[in-house]
Design a protein around this motif. Sequence first.
Motif, PDB file in Angstrom:
ATOM      1  N   ALA A 154       0.835  -1.207   0.000  1.00 11.94           N
ATOM      2  CA  ALA A 154       0.000   0.000   0.000  1.00 11.94           C
ATOM      3  C   ALA A 154       0.872   1.259   0.000  1.00 11.94           C
ATOM      4  CB  ALA A 154      -0.883  -0.029   1.236  1.00 11.94           C
ATOM      5  N   GLU A 155       0.203   2.419  -0.072  1.00 10.93           N
ATOM      6  CA  GLU A 155       0.968   3.676  -0.095  1.00 10.93           C
ATOM      7  C   GLU A 155       1.427   4.085   1.303  1.00 10.93           C
ATOM      8  OE1 GLU A 155      -0.830   7.061  -2.069  1.00 10.93           O
ATOM      9  OE2 GLU A 155       1.072   8.144  -1.969  1.00 10.93           O
ATOM     10  N   GLU A 156       0.553   3.859   2.305  1.00 13.71           N
ATOM     11  CA  GLU A 156       0.880   4.338   3.647  1.00 13.71           C
ATOM     12  C   GLU A 156       0.195   3.429   4.667  1.00 13.71           C
ATOM     13  OE1 GLU A 156       1.283   8.788   4.632  1.00 13.71           O
ATOM     14  OE2 GLU A 156      -0.742   8.249   5.230  1.00 13.71           O
TER      15      GLU A 156
ATOM     16  N   TYR B 143      -7.827   4.896   4.351  1.00 12.96           N
ATOM     17  CA  TYR B 143      -8.221   4.376   3.038  1.00 12.96           C
ATOM     18  C   TYR B 143      -7.556   3.013   2.790  1.00 12.96           C
ATOM     19  CZ  TYR B 143      -8.240   4.023  -2.082  1.00 12.96           C
ATOM     20  OH  TYR B 143      -8.365   3.575  -3.373  1.00 12.96           O
ATOM     21  N   TRP B 144      -6.242   2.932   3.094  1.00 15.09           N
ATOM     22  CA  TRP B 144      -5.518   1.676   2.828  1.00 15.09           C
ATOM     23  C   TRP B 144      -5.911   0.596   3.813  1.00 15.09           C
ATOM     24  CZ3 TRP B 144      -3.754   0.435  -1.628  1.00 15.09           C
ATOM     25  CH2 TRP B 144      -3.443   1.450  -2.532  1.00 15.09           C
ATOM     26  N   ARG B 145      -6.315   0.975   5.021  1.00 13.30           N
ATOM     27  CA  ARG B 145      -6.796  -0.034   5.971  1.00 13.30           C
ATOM     28  C   ARG B 145      -8.082  -0.678   5.444  1.00 13.30           C
ATOM     29  NH1 ARG B 145      -2.920  -2.285   8.839  1.00 13.30           N
ATOM     30  NH2 ARG B 145      -1.781  -0.826  10.117  1.00 13.30           N
TER      31      ARG B 145
ATOM     32  N   ILE C 251      -3.048  -1.905  -8.089  1.00  7.37           N
ATOM     33  CA  ILE C 251      -4.296  -1.591  -7.378  1.00  7.37           C
ATOM     34  C   ILE C 251      -4.339  -0.090  -7.090  1.00  7.37           C
ATOM     35  CG2 ILE C 251      -3.292  -2.029  -5.065  1.00  7.37           C
ATOM     36  CD1 ILE C 251      -6.000  -3.318  -4.301  1.00  7.37           C
ATOM     37  N   ASP C 252      -5.493   0.526  -7.264  1.00 11.55           N
ATOM     38  CA  ASP C 252      -5.689   1.959  -6.971  1.00 11.55           C
ATOM     39  C   ASP C 252      -5.013   2.863  -7.996  1.00 11.55           C
ATOM     40  OD1 ASP C 252      -6.284   4.202  -4.713  1.00 11.55           O
ATOM     41  OD2 ASP C 252      -4.217   4.433  -5.403  1.00 11.55           O
ATOM     42  N   THR C 253      -3.757   2.550  -8.338  1.00 12.34           N
ATOM     43  CA  THR C 253      -3.013   3.344  -9.322  1.00 12.34           C
ATOM     44  C   THR C 253      -2.370   2.369 -10.303  1.00 12.34           C
ATOM     45  OG1 THR C 253      -2.440   4.789  -7.489  1.00 12.34           O
ATOM     46  CG2 THR C 253      -1.292   5.177  -9.567  1.00 12.34           C
TER      47      THR C 253
ATOM     48  N   SER D  24       0.802   9.036 -10.497  1.00  7.21           N
ATOM     49  CA  SER D  24       0.056   8.858 -11.754  1.00  7.21           C
ATOM     50  C   SER D  24      -1.441   9.083 -11.556  1.00  7.21           C
ATOM     51  CB  SER D  24       0.263   7.449 -12.303  1.00  7.21           C
ATOM     52  OG  SER D  24       1.626   7.117 -12.306  1.00  7.21           O
ATOM     53  N   HIS D  25      -2.017   8.471 -10.482  1.00  9.11           N
ATOM     54  CA  HIS D  25      -3.478   8.575 -10.321  1.00  9.11           C
ATOM     55  C   HIS D  25      -3.914   9.986  -9.938  1.00  9.11           C
ATOM     56  CE1 HIS D  25      -2.133   8.182  -6.262  1.00  9.11           C
ATOM     57  NE2 HIS D  25      -3.230   7.731  -5.719  1.00  9.11           N
ATOM     58  N   GLN D  26      -3.086  10.692  -9.139  1.00  5.35           N
ATOM     59  CA  GLN D  26      -3.464  12.048  -8.740  1.00  5.35           C
ATOM     60  C   GLN D  26      -3.428  12.973  -9.965  1.00  5.35           C
ATOM     61  OE1 GLN D  26      -4.364  12.849  -5.371  1.00  5.35           O
ATOM     62  NE2 GLN D  26      -4.327  10.638  -5.167  1.00  5.35           N
TER      63      GLN D  26
ATOM     64  N   PHE E  88     -12.513  13.585  -1.907  1.00  4.97           N
ATOM     65  CA  PHE E  88     -12.450  12.179  -2.328  1.00  4.97           C
ATOM     66  C   PHE E  88     -12.642  11.255  -1.138  1.00  4.97           C
ATOM     67  CE2 PHE E  88     -11.197  10.111  -6.288  1.00  4.97           C
ATOM     68  CZ  PHE E  88     -11.231  11.177  -7.170  1.00  4.97           C
ATOM     69  N   ASP E  89     -13.344  10.192  -1.337  1.00  5.44           N
ATOM     70  CA  ASP E  89     -13.438   9.026  -0.438  1.00  5.44           C
ATOM     71  C   ASP E  89     -14.424   9.163   0.711  1.00  5.44           C
ATOM     72  OD1 ASP E  89     -11.552   7.304  -1.765  1.00  5.44           O
ATOM     73  OD2 ASP E  89     -10.042   8.755  -1.154  1.00  5.44           O
ATOM     74  N   THR E  90     -15.144   8.068   0.939  1.00  6.14           N
ATOM     75  CA  THR E  90     -16.200   8.050   1.965  1.00  6.14           C
ATOM     76  C   THR E  90     -15.669   7.575   3.322  1.00  6.14           C
ATOM     77  OG1 THR E  90     -16.799   5.864   1.133  1.00  6.14           O
ATOM     78  CG2 THR E  90     -18.124   7.720   0.352  1.00  6.14           C
TER      79      THR E  90
HETATM   80  C1  BGC Z   1      -6.115   7.444  -3.044  1.00  7.77           C
HETATM   81  C2  BGC Z   1      -4.959   6.667  -2.457  1.00  7.77           C
HETATM   82  C3  BGC Z   1      -4.221   7.518  -1.457  1.00  7.77           C
HETATM   83  C4  BGC Z   1      -5.187   8.016  -0.403  1.00  7.77           C
HETATM   84  C5  BGC Z   1      -4.429   8.960   0.533  1.00  7.77           C
HETATM   85  C6  BGC Z   1      -7.014   7.976  -1.950  1.00  7.77           C
HETATM   86  O1  BGC Z   1      -7.969   8.817  -2.524  1.00  7.77           O
HETATM   87  O2  BGC Z   1      -6.877   6.631  -3.909  1.00  7.77           O
HETATM   88  O3  BGC Z   1      -4.069   6.320  -3.475  1.00  7.77           O
HETATM   89  O4  BGC Z   1      -3.170   6.788  -0.867  1.00  7.77           O
HETATM   90  O5  BGC Z   1      -6.244   8.718  -1.015  1.00  7.77           O
HETATM   91  O6  BGC Z   1      -5.147   9.357   1.627  1.00  7.77           O
END
Ligand code: BGC
Length: 332
Positions: free
Chosen positions: A52-54, A59-61, A133-135, A181-183, A260-262
């Motif tokens: 994962a990223e972090e 989000y990653w949990r 995954i994700d990116t 890349s995804h951002q 972004f994200d719920t």
């Molecule tokens: C992204 C993840 C990122 C996370 C950071 C999400 O919106 O999809 O790639 O690590 O935000 O908080």
Amino acid sequence: MKRHLFFVVGFMICISALATSIYSFVQVTRVETNVPSSTSISLPSSHFVLIAEEENNSYWRLVEKGAREAENQFDVLVEYKAPKRSNPEEQLKLIDMAISAKVDGIIVQAVNEEMFTPLINKAVDAGIPVITIDTDAPRSNRVAYIGTDNYYSGTIAGKAMLDDMEGDIHVAVITGSLESSHQKLRVQGFIDMISNEPRVTLVEVEASNISRLEAELKAHQLMEEHPHINAFYGTSALDGIGIVAAAEKLGLDDLYVIAFDTLPENLSLLEQEKIDAIVVQEPFEMGLKSVELLLDIREGQPYSMTNHTHTSIIRKPDLSLLQEHQRLGDKQ
Ligand code: BGC
């Protein structure tokens, strides 16, 4: 008499030494017989690594939770690995370690396509299937991608803002990273959606390094430098929270914020009308499906190379529907 006493004491010492030896022998044998024989431990037949990223990012949990659900359902072990703080170099080291450990499959967020391609290809050349995954890193030899269509998610964010706001819009963007890349895709999709609208001005794009605190600092600076900004777009999970914190400190309560994200914090800010709209991603689904996908690949089943998870926009009135959806999901 003295000799007799000496003989009795000596005899008792011998008896107690013998008893201690017998007791120890019995204990040792008992411990040994309690150890399960090595043949009774059976390891799962597949061993995957999810990078994962972090590590502790909420989000990653959720992605990890999805992968753990797959562990419950299938004969597979998933190791969850990530840097403490976002750090692509460390993620690359984790891929290399997984290759050395000869795991059966790697699931990795390819946060920077150029940097990650050589190691993804190294793993695939070594016979280890890699799923992004994700990116995504579509130009690498990864076998498949699972996650949001990041460009599309940027376009729907732009459209939501246009639909929700009347009159002139001066918008600033807080993005997780200017290199990821995804951002970049999330920002590009947004820009493409608004670029033909003369009433919209893009003021600035700043990076938060996916840190809530940095998002707040950058947003605060932008709000002070450009008092005419009336909208913010946050492209990673904690950016919206940072933007709202900055607005609160400056007493700005009429900004339009799309995040972004719920995550629970974002949903609560939506409920309080401090965030106006959220781009929904499916991190749990990504984790679960990534493991299923790797298992299919290992078993020679047919699979798709591009697997886009659901992306949509929610606003406050959609909250009850979302909560019902999550409640039903929790019951499964
Ligand atoms: C992204 C993840 C990122 C996370 C950071 C999400 O919106 O999809 O790639 O690590 O935000 O908080």
